[in-house]
Design an enzyme around this catalytic site. Sequence first.
Site, short mmCIF file in Angstrom:
data_model
loop_
_atom_site.label_atom_id
_atom_site.label_comp_id
_atom_site.label_asym_id
_atom_site.label_seq_id
_atom_site.Cartn_x
_atom_site.Cartn_y
_atom_site.Cartn_z
N CYS A 2 0.85 -1.18 0.00
CA CYS A 2 0.00 0.00 0.00
C CYS A 2 0.89 1.24 0.00
O CYS A 2 1.96 1.26 0.61
CB CYS A 2 -0.93 0.09 1.19
N ARG A 27 3.51 -0.24 -5.09
CA ARG A 27 3.29 -0.78 -3.75
C ARG A 27 1.96 -1.51 -3.59
O ARG A 27 1.68 -2.12 -2.56
CB ARG A 27 3.35 0.34 -2.71
N TRP A 74 -3.02 -2.62 -1.62
CA TRP A 74 -2.77 -4.05 -1.85
C TRP A 74 -3.58 -4.75 -0.77
O TRP A 74 -3.29 -4.62 0.42
CB TRP A 74 -1.29 -4.36 -1.70
N ASN A 100 -1.13 2.27 5.86
CA ASN A 100 -0.31 1.21 5.29
C ASN A 100 0.14 0.34 6.45
O ASN A 100 0.77 0.84 7.39
CB ASN A 100 0.90 1.84 4.57
N GLY A 101 -0.21 -0.94 6.43
CA GLY A 101 0.18 -1.83 7.52
C GLY A 101 -0.97 -2.75 7.88
O GLY A 101 -1.89 -2.94 7.08
N GLU A 480 16.25 -18.03 -9.47
CA GLU A 480 15.83 -16.66 -9.77
C GLU A 480 15.16 -16.59 -11.15
O GLU A 480 14.14 -15.92 -11.32
CB GLU A 480 17.07 -15.73 -9.69
N LYS A 484 11.34 -15.31 -11.78
CA LYS A 484 11.07 -14.17 -12.65
C LYS A 484 10.02 -14.56 -13.69
O LYS A 484 9.08 -13.83 -13.95
CB LYS A 484 12.38 -13.77 -13.33
N GLU A 487 6.45 -15.09 -12.06
CA GLU A 487 5.77 -13.93 -11.48
C GLU A 487 5.31 -12.93 -12.53
O GLU A 487 4.31 -12.25 -12.32
CB GLU A 487 6.62 -13.25 -10.41
N HIS A 503 15.83 -37.65 -10.06
CA HIS A 503 15.14 -38.04 -8.82
C HIS A 503 13.67 -37.61 -8.83
O HIS A 503 13.04 -37.55 -7.78
CB HIS A 503 15.87 -37.47 -7.61
N LYS A 602 5.35 -4.39 -4.44
CA LYS A 602 6.81 -4.28 -4.37
C LYS A 602 7.35 -4.47 -2.96
O LYS A 602 8.42 -5.04 -2.78
CB LYS A 602 7.21 -2.90 -4.91
C1 F6R Z 1 10.59 -10.87 -7.03
C2 F6R Z 1 10.71 -9.96 -5.92
C3 F6R Z 1 10.38 -10.47 -4.56
C4 F6R Z 1 11.25 -9.78 -3.52
C5 F6R Z 1 10.80 -10.20 -2.11
C6 F6R Z 1 11.68 -9.59 -1.04
O1 F6R Z 1 10.97 -10.27 -8.23
O2 F6R Z 1 11.04 -8.83 -6.09
O3 F6R Z 1 10.50 -11.85 -4.48
O4 F6R Z 1 12.58 -10.11 -3.72
O5 F6R Z 1 9.49 -9.79 -1.90
O6 F6R Z 1 11.64 -8.20 -1.09
P1 F6R Z 1 12.79 -7.32 -0.46
O7 F6R Z 1 14.03 -7.58 -1.22
O8 F6R Z 1 12.31 -5.91 -0.63
O9 F6R Z 1 12.91 -7.72 0.96
#
Ligand code: F6R
Length: 607
Positions: A2, A27, A74, A100-101, A480, A484, A487, A503, A602
């Site tokens: 948020c 956010r 969010w 926010n929270g 990773e 990517k 998501e 396995h 984010k």
């Molecule tokens: C994926 C992504 C998330 C963050 C995760 C941790 O692309 O960005 O998986 O890596 O939410 O976020 P931070 O790094 O802000 O603690």
Amino acid sequence: MCGIVGYTGCSPAKDILIEGLQRLEYRGYDSAGIALQKDGALTVVHRVGKVEGLAQAVQSLDNDGTCGIGHTRWATHGVPAERNAHPHTSCNGDIAIVHNGIIENFMELRDALEARGHVFSSDTDTEVIAHLIEEAYAGDLYQAVRDACEQIVGAYGLAVVCAQEPGRIVVTRKDSPIVLAHGNGGSYVASDIIAVLDASRDVVVLGDDQFALMDADGIEYRDREGAVIEPKITHVDWDVDVAEKGGYPDFMLKEIHEQPRVVRDTLAGRLTNGALKIDELGLSLEELNLIDRVYVIACGTSYHAGLIAKQLIEGWARIPTEVEVASEFRYRNPIITPSTLVVAVSQSGETADTLAAIRDARIKGAKVFGITNVVGSPVARESDGVIYTKANKEIAVASTKSFLGQVVSLTLLALVLAQSKGKLSVSQIRLLFRELADTAEQIECILSDTSSIEEAAQACKDAHDALFIGRGMGAAICYEGALKLKEISYLHAEAYAAGEMKHGPIALLTPGFPVIVVATQSPVYDKIVSNIQESRARGAMIIAVATEGDEEIAKLADYVMYVPKVRDCFSAITATVPLQLFSRAIAVARGCDVDQPRNLAKSVTVE
Ligand code: F6R
């Protein structure tokens, strides 16, 4: 999660709020709203969906009020719907708040408020705060917000307006970020620096339990006892244009292309007279030498950076290193002694689980280093030392440049630990540092021609599933790569250490099944070639990331994405880039919103 904004000044607030919300949309983006104060009344507008929908609704609004608050959501409590969008108001409509929270005791507060006659219009946890403030209000909004905060348990960043207090916004926070700035004809508040930079480069990061009383002429800061306090100013040296796409079709592509700069900036000034220095760590070489165990704790992409760090720290410094997702670490009883180093990695610096793990580790006596991208973030403030990743603001929800910044920072840390333990000589460190710095140019080379990556992406765009396999560094990058892809394109992808294929996962393979293989030059190259053969034998479509000049791979794979030759320890830095571009190209081909994937935000500020 948020985003909240607020403005009070001499210009109409509505456009300023919308612009701020657009900068904070990363956010959360399931609904948005604003409240404007004018002539002793509040006008509230909500819309489900992205800020753009709200912007259109607000355009025709005949309200030139110069004070207001806004929110982009969010969803945590309550589905994305207009009734659950912020701002939330009190029964009489005179108090409006954005939050926010998460309010943990909202159920009991709501029951009690309803028993006292309050009528709720949403399913959110937030709305209780508006009613609590309404009950406490006796002509002083600041006092009423303070009273309400005494009753709530949880995390909050709050901005509150009241119809009876023209031009006044009261702000407070606990475990949720709040940044304020005054300038350019008004006072601004937001969850993130990016939305207050129009006011000033000198911003204030509000501390927990502090209050800010904003009006057009300035901002007064108070502590929880009500005493006026002197704010600590943070100067921001990056530009607001990071919030613009700069000619790229999306932020993700722009941010992928920024990675050479991130490598250079993260390394700048670190090697002097042959010695590596990370002054911000706050530990002497002697203290570093005492470290006998390392935990890297993080979530998501940041966790994957930790997987790479493990190999480097163990390989160079010979210190046993464990990597753990913060949400698990915080709930077990890890072995921590005063010589344990916990490295907390977080782009946003506000991930709830990572923060909780930091607090837990410090209570148990560990030294904690934070690696974060956000200056003044909770991770930075709560760690004993911090390394900033110098990625600058990352807007696309899927991390790219911040991941690279984390990997480079962790590589530096591994070298510093090796230096302090005397495991690498001065000349070895100098050579490795130079090669690390060279990756900036190598990434530029990858970015200069992406045609083979796009071709491979076209071939996979209609797949339902994909497997990423690799060994050593390659395995870490595969985790990773798979994250990517899933998501941003919603294509189901899994990553495995290639030796695990036999396995179980190999059962998935059918003709045409995409198997993405990281097959760069490494001590286990021959093993990975065998894994490719096994996958080919089951008809899989092989997409390989390989080292330039590797003709053997070209014979085995259906598509090859070449990267320049680097030492294996740096292959994570270069081989990640084609995987980022590959995922993005598939997402674009599938018509997905690459910058704002569904259900994500984010910053994950809730557990
Ligand atoms: C994926 C992504 C998330 C963050 C995760 C941790 O692309 O960005 O998986 O890596 O939410 O976020 P931070 O790094 O802000 O603690």
